[in-house]
Design a protein around this motif. Structure first.
Motif, PDB file in Angstrom:
ATOM      1  N   VAL A  47      -5.566   4.481   6.147  1.00 54.80           N
ATOM      2  CA  VAL A  47      -5.315   3.173   5.550  1.00 54.80           C
ATOM      3  C   VAL A  47      -5.790   2.095   6.524  1.00 54.80           C
ATOM      4  CG1 VAL A  47      -2.957   2.984   6.475  1.00 54.80           C
ATOM      5  CG2 VAL A  47      -3.580   1.736   4.397  1.00 54.80           C
ATOM      6  N   SER A  91       5.760   4.314   7.767  1.00 55.38           N
ATOM      7  CA  SER A  91       6.230   3.424   6.700  1.00 55.38           C
ATOM      8  C   SER A  91       6.922   2.228   7.327  1.00 55.38           C
ATOM      9  CB  SER A  91       7.200   4.164   5.776  1.00 55.38           C
ATOM     10  OG  SER A  91       6.539   5.183   5.080  1.00 55.38           O
ATOM     11  N   LEU A 101       3.730  -0.964   3.910  1.00 55.33           N
ATOM     12  CA  LEU A 101       3.147   0.377   3.777  1.00 55.33           C
ATOM     13  C   LEU A 101       4.229   1.399   3.518  1.00 55.33           C
ATOM     14  CD1 LEU A 101       0.748   2.381   4.077  1.00 55.33           C
ATOM     15  CD2 LEU A 101       1.344   2.529   6.503  1.00 55.33           C
ATOM     16  N   LYS A 133       0.845  -1.183   0.000  1.00 52.75           N
ATOM     17  CA  LYS A 133       0.000   0.000   0.000  1.00 52.75           C
ATOM     18  C   LYS A 133       0.883   1.236   0.000  1.00 52.75           C
ATOM     19  CE  LYS A 133      -4.227   1.688   0.291  1.00 52.75           C
ATOM     20  NZ  LYS A 133      -5.309   1.379  -0.685  1.00 52.75           N
TER      21      LYS A 133
END
Lengths: 114, 113
Positions: free
Chosen positions: A19, A87, A111, A11
């Motif tokens: 998210v 992240s 991510l 993603k």
């Protein structure tokens, strides 16, 4: 037996967006874990469920992260709003119980927050 | 508080050579100790674990580890490395009572032909 399933696998979002990640544990496993693995580090526990109750969420940034485990089976982890430092790879694992039980991990969701 | 220290973020060995990955832990109660392996783009997989009983634990793929209470160590060994052993290895500690599992930072193993 089927393993731990996670989606999506990857993603990419921009900072301040939201998210959600989904996890389906191994059937019959009472305990479900969400870990955050930042590049170059070991997994860090975010939240641990026993059936549908929370056992430990001491390291979950509750101002932006939330998680639920509906009916003691599958689970979702949400980030709202995302920051650059989010992240990471988000790993879901499950086990029959806690303590010395083996944890079975899913493949993770990678991510990237831009 | 519990903690795990893995000595060496990277270890490189030749194929056929001994593999030794070091792990030291800190725990105020008798620990449960684990080694997990992670291949690229995959989740973690259990190699072996110690809970009680025999201190020398054998795992999958020819790996073994010995729990040494006096040294607070749980080092992972394999007599002869294979190319397929190249991966990242994580040591972890937990204990009875549902305490969360603490993972070390990991050691990446490189195997040279």
């Amino acid at each position: 037996e089927a393993g731990v399933a996670q989606s999506p696998r990857y993603k990419i979002i921009e900072k301040r967006q939201s998210v959600a990640f989904w996890c389906n544990p191994i059937s019959g496993h009472a305990t479900l874990y969400w870990y955050q693995q930042i590049l170059g580090q070991g997994p860090k526990l975010l939240i641990q469920f026993q059936n549908n109750g929370v056992v430990d969420d001491s390291q979950l940034p509750k101002d932006r992260f939330s998680a639920e485990r509906l009916k003691g089976v599958d689970s979702t982890l949400k980030i709202q709003p995302a920051k650059l430092e989010d992240s990471a790879v988000y790993l879901c694992a499950s086990s029959l119980a806690t303590g010395g039980e083996t944890q079975y991990f899913g493949p993770g969701t990678r991510l990237l927050v831009l | 508080a519990q903690s795990v220290t893995q000595l060496g973020s990277h270890v490189s060995v030749s194929e056929g050579a001994l593999v030794l990955l070091r792990c030291n832990y800190s725990s105020s109660v008798p620990p449960y100790l684990f080694w997990y392996v992670q291949y690229p783009n995959q989740g973690l997989q259990l190699l072996l674990k110690y809970t009680t009983g025999a201190t020398l634990v054998k795992g999958i793929n020819g790996f073994e580890a010995e729990f040494k209470k006096s040294e607070t160590s749980f080092h992972l060994t394999k007599p002869s490395a294979h190319m397929s052993d190249a991966a990242e290895y994580f040591c972890a500690v937990s204990h009875t009572g549902g305490f969360k599992t603490i993972f070390g930072a990991g050691t990446r193993l490189f195997v040279k032909a």
